[in-house]
Structures are given as structure tokens and as C-alpha cells.
Design an enzyme around this catalytic site. Structure first.
Site, short mmCIF file in Angstrom:
data_model
loop_
_atom_site.label_atom_id
_atom_site.label_comp_id
_atom_site.label_asym_id
_atom_site.label_seq_id
_atom_site.Cartn_x
_atom_site.Cartn_y
_atom_site.Cartn_z
CB CYS A 1 -2.14 6.73 1.50
SG CYS A 1 -3.26 5.60 2.24
CD GLU B 1 -2.99 -1.13 0.63
OE1 GLU B 1 -3.19 -0.14 -0.12
OE2 GLU B 1 -3.74 -2.11 0.69
C1 UN1 Z 1 -4.00 5.58 4.84
O1 UN1 Z 1 -3.97 6.78 4.67
O2 UN1 Z 1 -2.93 4.91 4.89
O3 UN1 Z 1 -9.76 5.74 3.35
C2 UN1 Z 1 -5.24 4.79 5.06
C3 UN1 Z 1 -9.21 6.37 4.26
C4 UN1 Z 1 -8.93 5.65 5.54
C5 UN1 Z 1 -7.67 4.88 5.47
C6 UN1 Z 1 -6.48 5.62 4.95
N1 UN1 Z 1 -10.03 4.78 5.83
O4 UN1 Z 1 -8.90 7.55 4.15
#
Ligand code: UN1
Length: 514
Positions: free
Chosen positions: A302, A268
């Protein structure tokens, strides 16, 4: 204007120690003055909360060995009984939601409701995993031979090594761990070196859940350390799956190392998420969706919205309203319930933001709002920066780069095909959105020749996915899927079984022999 004063580092240390104690971890016991240490810091002030003993290479090897030994036993425990451990973990997370949220705010700088929301994700994934523990379905397949049954079964895979990032210091661990545990896999966790205290709290809660449900303690091991610690875990052939969340740079190192030993990887990595705003978009809803996705979590998800691709006919009204909303965002102490934007994780993130804004302006970008550093006198070692919006003449190199800070680049388009081309013309492929009331545009965005991301949304921002869906993305994002849907399959091995219950031995493909 600056809000009330920031809490002092000593106050935050006391609050963290109290939360840890309630979760069953003793900060003094893990504090070290000799040997290799790891500082626990808070981005609220930039101050140091504690010096922790770093896990030694020998301890890393021992942790993996213990997890591997435990695997041989854990894999034979029926999945619904493994689910009982996760059910207990979910109950403990619910009881300690406030404590964990405190630690997330102290170590990652998240505002209160986002910190609580992150812990809610953990509780939700536990619920999901408990249900899953009775649904690890294989299938029965129509075979070609009479008197034979063709089917597949899913078996536990082995030790899962989890490398997680600072920005979701507990949720990403829980997505991996809750699923891995019901799948029969022990977990060895190397959290971000920026968030060791939240990790200690999770480890303590899981240890308690294991003790309460009679599960072996070796189902979970925590490693505290920096990069070399992660490398040792990644290279260990007893680690069957490496689930790594972080930068593209990290993924480029992890993937070939794991591949070299034919291990499995779940990556990821970066995102460079965009929203297309079309002329028919509901602007009220779009502004709210854009501001939460782009400025929420101080731009450190992310899934954060980093590119706005807006039709030229709606660019002016949309930008005017978005800029106004940005200028009213309360920034400061994330514990203050009024605050919506907390600090960046540290001074380096602040510098990266400032440099990216300079690069964007050199490339012809026009800064519409934001980028100023705040609270610098009060917290010289912290990085509070106002979320920024930059209007770009084209999708330049800096726009194609993920800067982990709240910068929203705006591009305009004339034809829908142009919007899609701009949308997909970046190396990353995590999350995407379209704001439109035109069904053709919405469906085209979701179609095979639409958004090339792992997550594609309509009339909702790019961030804030629910746990029930598979989470992850394409291209430089790494291709992994975790959390809900059938992401569990990455944590198990598939066996294809053919059973002959006849007295004959017909060969497949009509082959005759003997
Ligand atoms: C991340 O930023 O690594 O969809 C995960 C989202 C959250 C998870 C983000 N449920 O923004």
C-alpha cells in the site's frame, strides 16, 4: 531472460505443509472435501495447494462469543502479564521466521528477503508491544478545584476484529494483534482469502504462546472465508473495534456498517504514493530509493511508489538511470535468491496492470519500459509482469487511481508549488517522499501546507516504514493509525476521572447549587 525453472505446485504444497507442521498446524486436518471450502493457492504457479474448510456462520458467531467471554477475564489481567503472552509470541516468531517466510513467499509471492523482512516486522512489533505493556500511560491533569485530582486512565476496549489483506498477510495481523493483546483486547481475525495458510501458521503459534504462558485460548480466533465471513464479523455488535486493511471499496462498505452500530473503525485503505525529485537531489540515492519503492514487492505494497513528480531539469538523467535499473531487475521464482521481482498475486492483477497501461497510453502516456508478461508458457495461470514506467503528459484519471501493480507514472514540474499541488491532487493520502538537498524544500514538504499524507519522508522512498512510527494515512486512505507511536490508544477506551479528596464540594465553572 527466464531464470531457473519455477517450482512445481506439488513441491510448494509439500514445502507449505512442512512449514505449517513446524508451526503447529496440520494441513491435512484443515483440508475439506465437503461443505463450503476455500482454496489455498500459490501465485508462483497459480496452482491450488489445498481446499480448506471455510468457517461457517455459526462458527463465526461462536468465535466472537468466545472472544467476548475471554475479554471479561483478559481485561483484568495486568498489562505486563498480558505482555508476557506477546513476548512468548515474539520468541516463537523468531524461531519460526523461516517457516513463516516460506508461507509468505508461497502464498503472497514475496521474494525471500522481503518475506523474511515481513516476519521481522512481526518480531519487532512484539518487542514494541511488550515494552508498551508497561507504558499504557494516562495523564494527570491540572484541575481547577482545590482538593480534587483530575486524571485519565486507559482501559481495554473489547474484541478487535482484524480484516487483513494479501500483500502483508502476517505483518498487518501482528501490528494489530500484538498491540490489541497488551491493551487487553482479544482478536478475531479474518485474513485475506488469498492467504489462509500463513494465517493458520500465525494462529497456531499464538495458540502455543497462550498455552505456554497460561493465557486463555480465546484471546485469538481465526476465521477463514470470503467476503460474507468478513461482513458477519463487521456487523457483530460485540466487536468493539474493526481494524480493516484493504481497498477503498472495502472501506466504503465497512465504515458505514460499523458506524451504524457506533462501533469503532481503524481503516488502512488505498495509497497513491508519490515522490518529488528536485534539481538538487542525490541521483544515486534517488534511483535506488525509487526502484525499491516502485518495483519492490512487485508494486503490491500500500506504500508502493506510484507517481514520480520530477523537476524538468533532472527528468532526463533520472529516467534514463531508472529505466536502465528496471530493465536489469531479475524477475521470476521468488525463492531464487537472485530474484528481485516475483509474481503478482494472480491473473486478475495482471489484467488490471495491462489495462491500466493501455488506459495511460490512450491518455497520452509514453511507456518507457516494462509491462510485458513473462513465464507465460511455464506458468499460464500465474502473472509475472515486468515493472513498468510511463511518462504522462498530466495527472489523468488513471494516474489518480491506485492500480495494485508495479506501474510508475512520471510527471514533470517547473515550480515547487506546482510539484506540491500535483502531489496532493489525488484522493488517497498514505505515504510520500521528497528527494532534495535543499533544506527549504524538505521542510516545506513536511510542513502544514506540504504533503497531505500520513507518512512524509525525506531522501528515502515511500515504502518500508519501521514499526516504531504510527502507520496510516489521510483522505481515502481512511485516517487510521496502527503499529507504533501512540496508535495503541485506538485499542483502548479512555476514562476521565475526577476524585474529590476534600470535605467540600466545589462545582466546576464556579456554579453554585445547594
Ligand atoms: C501494506 O502495504 O499494507 O511501510 C503495509 C511498508 C511496510 C508495511 C506496508 N512496513 O511498506
Amino acid at each position: 531472460p527466464a531464470g531457473p525453472r519455477l517450482p512445481a505446485t506439488a513441491e510448494l504444497r509439500a514445502r507449505a505443509a512442512a512449514a505449517l507442521r513446524r508451526c503447529g498446524a496440520d494441513l491435512d486436518a484443515v483440508t475439506a472435501s465437503t461443505g463450503e471450502t476455500l482454496p489455498a493457492r500459490t501465485p508462483l504457479t497459480g496452482g491450488t495447494l489445498a481446499e480448506l474448510a471455510a468457517t461457517t456462520p455459526e462458527q463465526i458467531d461462536a468465535a466472537v462469543a468466545e472472544a467476548h467471554r475471554t475479554f471479561r477475564q483478559w481485561r483484568t489481567v495486568p498489562a505486563p502479564r498480558r505482555g508476557a503472552l506477546v513476548k512468548r509470541l515474539g520468541a516463537l516468531l523468531t524461531a519460526h521466521q523461516e517457516d513463516l517466510a516460506d508461507l509468505v513467499t508461497i502464498e503472497a509471492g514475496k521474494i525471500r528477503s522481503e518475506a523474511l523482512g515481513e516476519v521481522q516486522e512481526m518480531i519487532d512489533i512484539c518487542d514494541f508491544a511488550v515494552g508498551l505493556s508497561r507504558q499504557l500511560y494516562g495523564r494527570t491533569i491540572a484541575g481547577e478545584r482545590p482538593g480534587h485530582r483530575l486524571s485519565e486512565s486507559w482501559h481495554p476496549l473489547g474484541v478487535v476484529g482484524v480484516l487483513s489483506a494479501f500483500n502483508f498477510p502476517v505483518a498487518v495481523w501482528s501490528w494489530n494483534t500484538a498491540i490489541a493483546l497488551v491493551c487487553g483486547d482479544p482478536v478475531v481475525w479474518k485474513p485475506s482469502e488469498l492467504t489462509p495458510l500463513t494465517a493458520l501458521a500465525c494462529d497456531a503459534l499464538l495458540a502455543r504462546a497462550a498455552a505456554d504462558t497460561g493465557a486463555p485460548a480465546g484471546v485469538h480466533r481465526l476465521l477463514l472465508g470470503a467476503r460474507d465471513c468478513g461482513e458477519r464479523l463487521v456487523d457483530d455488535p460485540r466487536v468493539a473495534l474493526v481494524s480493516a486493511t484493504g481497498s477503498v471499496r472495502m472501506g466504503r462498505e465497512v465504515a458505514p456498517r460499523v458506524a451504524a452500530r457506533f462501533g469503532r473503525c481503524l481503516l488502512e485503505l488505498g495509497g497513491n504514493n508519490a515522490a518529488v525529485v528536485t534539481p538538487s537531489a542525490d541521483l544515486d540515492l534517488t534511483v535506488r530509493g525509487v526502484v525499491f519503492s516502485a518495483a519492490g514487492t512487485a508494486g503490491q505494497r500500500c506504500t508502493t511508489l506510484r507517481r514520480l513528480i520530477v523537476h524538468e531539469d533532472v527528468a532526463e538523467p533520472l529516467l534514463a538511470r531508472t529505466v536502465r535499473a528496471y530493465q536489469q531487475l531479475p524477475l521470476g521464482d521468488p525463492f531464487d535468491p537472485a530474484t528481485l521481482v516475483g509474481p503478482l498475486i494472480g491473473p486478475a492483477a495482471g489484467t488490471a496492470m495491462t489495462e491500466a497501461l493501455a488506459a495511460a497510453q490512450r491518455a497520452g502516456g509514453k511507456l518507457l519500459t516494462g509491462g510485458e508478461r513473462c513465464l507465460a508458457d511455464e506458468a499460464p495461470d500465474a502473472a509475472y509482469l515486468r515493472p513498468a514506467i510511463v511518462r504522462m503528459p498530466e495527472q489523468t484519471e488513471i494516474v489518480r487511481t491506485e492500480t495494485f501493480a508495479p506501474i510508475l507514472y512520471v510527471l514533470t514540474y517547473r515550480t515547487f508549488d506546482e510539484a506540491l499541488a500535483l502531489h496532493n491532487d489525488v484522493p488517497q493520502g498514505l505515504s510520500s517522499s521528497i528527494f532534495t538537498r535543499d533544506q527549504r524544500e524538505a521542510e516545506r514538504f513536511l510542513a502544514a501546507d506540504g504533503s497531505d499524507c500520513g507518512i512524509a519522508n525525506v531522501n528515502i522512498g515511500t515504502s518500508g516504514a519501521e514499526i516504531g512510527g504510527a502507520f496510516g494515512g489521510e483522505k481515502e486512505t481512511g485516517g487510521g493509525r496502527e503499529s507504533g507511536s501512540d496508535a495503541w490508544r485506538a485499542y483502548m477506551r479512555r476514562a476521565t476521572n475526577t476524585v474529590n479528596h476534600s470535605a467540600d464540594l466545589p462545582l466546576a465553572q464556579g456554579v453554585s447549587f445547594l
